[in-house]
Enzyme design. Structure first.
Site, mmCIF file in Angstrom:
data_model
loop_
_atom_site.group_PDB
_atom_site.id
_atom_site.type_symbol
_atom_site.label_atom_id
_atom_site.label_comp_id
_atom_site.label_asym_id
_atom_site.label_seq_id
_atom_site.Cartn_x
_atom_site.Cartn_y
_atom_site.Cartn_z
ATOM 1 N N SER A 193 35.812 -18.639 8.589
ATOM 2 C CA SER A 193 35.515 -17.547 7.665
ATOM 3 C C SER A 193 34.193 -17.804 6.967
ATOM 4 C CB SER A 193 36.624 -17.427 6.625
ATOM 5 O OG SER A 193 36.490 -18.462 5.677
ATOM 6 N N LYS A 194 33.786 -16.834 6.157
ATOM 7 C CA LYS A 194 32.542 -16.942 5.389
ATOM 8 C C LYS A 194 32.459 -18.268 4.639
ATOM 9 C CE LYS A 194 29.951 -12.985 5.201
ATOM 10 N NZ LYS A 194 29.589 -13.159 6.618
ATOM 11 N N ARG A 195 33.630 -18.729 4.184
ATOM 12 C CA ARG A 195 33.630 -19.967 3.393
ATOM 13 C C ARG A 195 33.151 -21.184 4.183
ATOM 14 N NH1 ARG A 195 39.151 -19.732 2.216
ATOM 15 N NH2 ARG A 195 38.944 -17.566 2.769
#
Ligand code: GLU
Length: 486
Positions: A250-252
């Site tokens: 994910s973006k994280r």
């Protein structure tokens, strides 16, 4: 059967690595079968879709070498076809208008939550009488269109990756919304599952290859194919990309878009190679380093894993290093030049491409740095001391304070021409003479010379480094600064 596959990105963000990997598998499958790889821009979410994201996606696919075979289909331009399909379902009684308000739906969800049951629509308006319907309309209510999903239905398909798949109608969350809320004499904006089916059929897509997060959609879409009397494609659901800890990427996790990998200095070749390995294993005897055409020749879904694929930076770095190390120096120079220019760096030498030219100097630098590069970005950082005077790190300072260092460098300076060319033999001879004159070991002089030239005890081949810095007289300047710091 002619293989026709498609990538159907939504232009609501830049090209995500998961979408790009789906593109890779579609492309490989199409090329393996001599089929076609098509694009459809799913821009029906008008609020979130933006032309610059479409541009980024197309640019990223082109950069990766995933060529497509026709002008991309723009989904929003096909809305009349989508509406027609919805009318067809309404007329056949396979879809109906549902007038439940947001508020009522909210209450329904609250009740389900309180009783611990799974959230699903309760199909409350499936069998409205025309009087009931008229009453809702008179109240000024708007309606969505829902497609009937029979709880007792079983839906099965033979998935190219996951084998036999089976779903129950009762697990699909109740009758599905296929058109957004609108006044009852109109059909509101058509929604994802419906438009995908209509478009895939219109584009004569033979195989739908997409991420496994779409499995539940496939079950719903199969019911729509049946209701609309459309021929079925074959489905293949590819494993998700997981982060190194095994959770969905994910973006994280930092980098997730192809543009970001590109900006970090990864090459298209290494990145597509790596994405292919994220879920596909090459057949026995085939190396892990391959080109797209090589992978296409060997590709089949039999070797696509079901399990999620963990992102492995070491492998990507290894592949990228392989690609850079195999690159001819001229190509490497060409790839590095824009990075160097972006720092405002100018190579010494004349315009042109002959001896003593800027280009020859840059070529020599590319050749020197090439073997130690992992990403192109390294070719920026490692080139820095060749364009900018370095500050000394602690190792270099210590070396320059060591016994004999100043004397040896001074002896070298006394024998050094200002600028011009310096052959390897001349360089070696100068080192020997200067070391002898100063009474130090040649090794001590070499270490000190490296410290003075690069500001560090690490770096590429010393003689080549020196020769490059010599051509503009920069070696003398740095040596003078080292023996008599300001
Ligand atoms: N627009 C959808 C997505 O980006 C397409 C899914 C599909 O391939 O059907 O997830």
């Amino acid at each position: 059967m002619t293989v026709r596959v498609r990538l159907a990105p939504s232009p609501t963000g830049t090209l995500h690595i998961g979408t790009a990997r789906t593109a890779v598998f579609n492309w490989l499958f199409a090329r393996h079968h001599g089929g076609e790889f098509l694009l459809r821009i799913e821009d029906t979410d008008r609020e979130r879709s933006r032309p610059e994201f479409t541009a980024d996606i197309l640019d990223g696919l082109a950069w990766l070498g995933l060529s497509w075979d026709a002008e991309p289909v723009i989904q929003s331009e096909r809305i009349e076809d989508h509406r027609r399909a919805i009318s067809q379902l309404l007329e056949a009684g396979l879809a109906y208008r549902c007038y439940a308000s947001e508020n009522e739906l909210e209450q329904m969800r609250e009740r389900q939550k309180a009783s611990g049951s799974a959230p699903r629509h309760d199909n409350r308006h499936r069998h409205l009488s025309s009087e009931q319907e008229q009453a809702f309309i008179a109240e000024g209510r708007e309606a969505v269109v829902r497609f009937r999903i029979d709880d007792g239905a079983t839906i099965g398909w033979s998935d190219l990756v996951r084998g036999e798949m089976s779903w129950r109608g009762s697990d699909l969350g109740g009758d599905m919304v296929i058109a957004r809320r609108a006044p009852a004499d109109r059909i509101g904006d058509p929604l994802y599952n419906l438009v995908v089916v209509v478009d895939d059929a219109a584009m004569a897509i033979s195989h739908v290859i997409r991420g496994e997060d779409h499995i539940a959609n496939t079950a719903k879409q199969l019911l729509l194919y049946e209701a609309l009397g459309l021929p079925l494609p074959v489905f293949a659901h590819t494993p998700l990309i997981l982060n190194p800890e095994g959770r969905k990427l994910s973006k994280r996790d930092g980098v997730t878009s192809v543009g970001e990998f590109r900006a970090m200095g990864y090459s298209a070749e290494a990145l597509v190679n790596y994405m292919t390995l994220l879920g596909w294993s090459p057949p026995e005897g085939m190396a892990e380093r391959f080109t797209l055409p090589e992978a296409a020749a060997a590709f089949s879904f039999e070797r696509v894993n079901r399990a999620g694929a963990r992102f492995d930076w070491d492998k990507l770095n290894w592949l990228n290093a392989q690609v850079l190390h195999e690159l001819p120096s001229a190509d490497l120079r060409q790839a590095l030049e824009p990075l160097w220019r972006s720092e405002g760096w100018e190579a010494p030498g004349e315009e042109g491409s002959g001896d003593g030219s800027r280009e020859a100097w840059e070529l020599a630098l590319a050749e020197l740095l090439g073997p130690s590069l992992i990403t192109l970005k390294d070719g920026l950082e490692q080139a820095r001391p060749f364009f900018e005077r370095p500050t000394l790190d602690s190792g270099a300072s210590q070396q320059l304070e060591a016994d004999g260092a100043t004397a040896a460098l001074t002896a070298l300076l006394e024998r050094l021409q200002a600028g011009g060319s310096l052959s390897v033999e001349q360089a070696q001879a100068l080192l020997s003479e200067a070391a002898k004159a100063a009474g130090v070991k040649k090794g001590v002089l070499m270490k000190s010379l490296r410290a003075a030239l690069l500001g560090s005890l690490q770096g590429p081949d010393l003689i080549t480094t020196w020769r490059l810095l010599h051509s503009s007289g920069e070696d003398r300047t740095r040596l003078m600064l080292a023996v008599a710091p300001a």
